[in-house]
Design a protein around this motif. Structure first.
Motif, mmCIF file in Angstrom:
data_model
loop_
_atom_site.group_PDB
_atom_site.id
_atom_site.type_symbol
_atom_site.label_atom_id
_atom_site.label_comp_id
_atom_site.label_asym_id
_atom_site.label_seq_id
_atom_site.Cartn_x
_atom_site.Cartn_y
_atom_site.Cartn_z
ATOM 1 N N VAL A 315 0.827 -1.223 0.000
ATOM 2 C CA VAL A 315 0.000 0.000 0.000
ATOM 3 C C VAL A 315 0.852 1.260 0.000
ATOM 4 O O VAL A 315 0.316 2.364 0.034
ATOM 5 C CB VAL A 315 -0.980 0.021 1.193
ATOM 6 C CG1 VAL A 315 -1.938 -1.130 1.111
ATOM 7 C CG2 VAL A 315 -0.243 0.012 2.527
ATOM 8 N N VAL A 323 -4.197 -2.887 6.285
ATOM 9 C CA VAL A 323 -4.833 -2.835 4.963
ATOM 10 C C VAL A 323 -3.890 -3.399 3.908
ATOM 11 O O VAL A 323 -2.686 -3.479 4.102
ATOM 12 C CB VAL A 323 -5.231 -1.390 4.573
ATOM 13 C CG1 VAL A 323 -6.343 -0.876 5.462
ATOM 14 C CG2 VAL A 323 -4.018 -0.455 4.643
ATOM 15 N N THR A 324 -4.454 -3.792 2.787
ATOM 16 C CA THR A 324 -3.678 -4.273 1.655
ATOM 17 C C THR A 324 -4.426 -3.943 0.365
ATOM 18 O O THR A 324 -5.521 -3.362 0.404
ATOM 19 C CB THR A 324 -3.419 -5.794 1.767
ATOM 20 O OG1 THR A 324 -2.409 -6.166 0.827
ATOM 21 C CG2 THR A 324 -4.684 -6.609 1.523
ATOM 22 N N ILE A 325 -3.833 -4.307 -0.753
ATOM 23 C CA ILE A 325 -4.490 -4.124 -2.054
ATOM 24 C C ILE A 325 -5.039 -5.471 -2.518
ATOM 25 O O ILE A 325 -4.315 -6.465 -2.556
ATOM 26 C CB ILE A 325 -3.508 -3.581 -3.113
ATOM 27 C CG1 ILE A 325 -2.920 -2.228 -2.673
ATOM 28 C CG2 ILE A 325 -4.208 -3.446 -4.467
ATOM 29 C CD1 ILE A 325 -3.931 -1.116 -2.544
ATOM 30 N N GLU A 331 -8.527 -2.503 -5.211
ATOM 31 C CA GLU A 331 -9.063 -1.793 -4.040
ATOM 32 C C GLU A 331 -8.134 -1.935 -2.842
ATOM 33 O O GLU A 331 -7.559 -2.986 -2.613
ATOM 34 C CB GLU A 331 -10.436 -2.357 -3.661
ATOM 35 C CG GLU A 331 -11.544 -2.083 -4.629
ATOM 36 C CD GLU A 331 -12.853 -2.701 -4.147
ATOM 37 O OE1 GLU A 331 -13.506 -2.071 -3.295
ATOM 38 O OE2 GLU A 331 -13.182 -3.810 -4.595
ATOM 39 N N GLN A 332 -8.012 -0.863 -2.063
ATOM 40 C CA GLN A 332 -7.326 -0.928 -0.784
ATOM 41 C C GLN A 332 -8.366 -1.209 0.291
ATOM 42 O O GLN A 332 -9.248 -0.391 0.549
ATOM 43 C CB GLN A 332 -6.596 0.390 -0.481
ATOM 44 C CG GLN A 332 -5.872 0.374 0.860
ATOM 45 C CD GLN A 332 -5.050 1.624 1.095
ATOM 46 O OE1 GLN A 332 -4.206 1.990 0.289
ATOM 47 N NE2 GLN A 332 -5.314 2.292 2.212
#
Length: 475
Positions: A315, A323-325, A331-332
């Protein structure tokens, strides 16, 4: 009103672990608190203080020394016995305190007498966390900041406005030893431990199941849930194939601890775990902690990689959080939500990491959690010894880059599709070929023993033990 700055202390805790087994430092802490009180020096009210000894014997001898009350007057009241602030059970900061530090981008601190201070372990809002002896915890709390040279700078002022230094409140060894000799006796410990098997009224009132040999699962419970670790297990060994078409869930740096992987403390109100609890009628005030809910796999899976200080290069450098992609949609999103999508699509997952992946406290959920997220392999520069073994135990393949190679030197970003080819027979420490996009490289298989290969071939140690027990029972 109080002025705050970088290094201002918001949590000060005399917590369990090793230090509260030492009467010398606990009595010294009580004397520091008492001497400060006698001079009119008290701890600022916005600092969250607590005393959490590992044994009720500590409470008994502090009371006999007439030090329990001075500690309480300085805010160090007994909050419980056992793991507290050190494991992240500090609870919320006082209303408005954390918000002010965040709004003004100020690095606030905690000081504790435990033995762990990994990122966001003590509290998600305390970016700086320092370990100190119990008397120093009290001294720093009185100063209110870590930006102080306790050997030279005044800690505060007396009721008459005179500067108070550490030497003015620090007890002599003789003062401590006099109290130990008089009050820390075998009789104190014998009396406390004579009651060790006694419950309390609430415990004694619990109803015993009609069949005490088999646990009665309650599907409505958000604390204890039947985990899926044995779901679908057959007596025949599974066919362990190569890892094909895997996406990278996380691209991590060095020293990722088990507290990054499976935090034990606060459940963030905007997290997937919070969403699950809200959907089951649990409000924020009753969330408790990940550690308290570790008997519920549905909470713990959602809490995997939920550390607010996690730095996922996928990210972007400088961005922290769980969070990740999700590459198919770009999408994040939260890491758990991304894993759900990948599992639904049948896409295996891998993790890239740097040196000492899995360092810190040995924590089973740091291996169970990634397993539940669909992680099949971790490629790292090196592993912490116990965590590597735990990954193997959950059927996750640990692999190490070759000497001199890293994700960065190989040009890996984490947006590649990964294929890992094991070949027909696994051998401890063998080379394994990895294809990531247009790049192909070798890694070392960190299944280090024949026994570990047997665990992996069974899908993990839980399945290995179950199959052996079933086979023994059929003879």
């Amino acid at each position: 009103d109080y002025t705050i700055d970088h290094g201002s202390i918001v949590i000060a805790a005399i917590t369990s672990c090793t230090n509260t087994s030492n009467p010398s430092v606990l009595i010294a802490a009580g004397l520091v608190a008492k001497k400060a009180l006698d001079l009119g020096l008290t701890i600022k009210p916005y600092i969250k203080t607590s005393l959490s000894p590992g044994s009720q014997a500590v409470e008994a001898y502090l009371r006999k020394c007439n030090l329990l009350e001075p500690l309480a007057q300085q805010g160090f009241s007994i909050a419980g016995y056992g793991c507290m602030t050190c494991i992240g059970n500090s609870g919320q900061l006082y209303p408005g305190v954390g918000e002010k530090f965040i709004e003004n981008k100020i690095v606030c601190s905690s000081v504790l007498s435990g033995n762990r201070n990994f990122e966001a372990r003590v509290h998600p809002d305390t970016a700086a966390n320092y370990l100190a002896s119990p008397p120093l915890v009290v001294a720093y709390a009185l100063a209110g900041t870590m930006n102080i040279n306790l050997a030279k700078d005044p800690i505060g002022k007396s009721a008459e406005g005179v500067d108070i230094f550490l030497k003015d409140i620090w007890p002599t060894p003789e003062e401590v030893q006099v109290l130990i000799k008089e009050h820390v006796t075998s009789a104190v410990f014998s009396e406390v431990y004579s009651r060790i098997k006694q419950g309390n009224a609430r415990w004694d009132a619990l109803k015993v199941p009609t069949n005490p040999l088999q646990y009665q699962w309650d599907e409505k419970s958000t604390y204890i849930h039947n985990p899926p670790f044995f779901a679908g297990v057959q007596l025949a060994l599974p066919t362990n194939s190569d890892i094909k078409g895997a996406s990278c869930l996380l691209n991590l740096g060095d020293s990722v601890t088990t507290d990054h992987i499976s935090p034990a403390g606060d459940i963030n109100a905007k997290s997937p775990a919070a969403r699950y609890l809200n959907e089951n009628g649990i409000q924020k005030i009753d969330f408790n902690t990940y550690g308290a809910r570790r008997g519920n796999d549905l909470v713990m899976a959602r809490g995997t990689f939920a550390n607010t200080r996690l730095s996922n290069k996928i990210v972007g450098t400088g961005n922290t959080g769980p969070v990740t992609i999700h590459f198919p949609t770009s999408e994040q999103i939260p890491i758990f939500d991304a894993s759900e999508r990948y599992i639904a699509a049948g896409t295996p997952l891998v993790i890239l990491a740097g040196k000492e992946y899995g360092s810190g406290s040995s924590r089973d959920w740091a291996a169970k959690g990634p397993y539940m997220l669909g992680v099949k392999g971790v490629i790292a520069e090196s592993f912490e010894r116990i965590h590597r073994s735990n990954l193997v135990g959950m059927g996750i393949v640990p692999m190490c880059y070759k000497a001199g190679e890293t994700a960065a030197t190989l040009g890996l970003k984490g947006n590649e599709t990964f294929d890992v080819t094991f070949g027909e027979k696994l051998v401890p420490g063998m080379d394994v070929e990895v294809k990531a996009g247009d790049k192909t490289f070798k890694v070392t298989l960190r299944l280090d023993t024949v026994a570990e290969i047997a665990y992996y071939n069974n899908g993990g140690i839980l399945h290995y033990v179950l199959r052996n027990k079933l086979q023994e029972g059929s003879k």
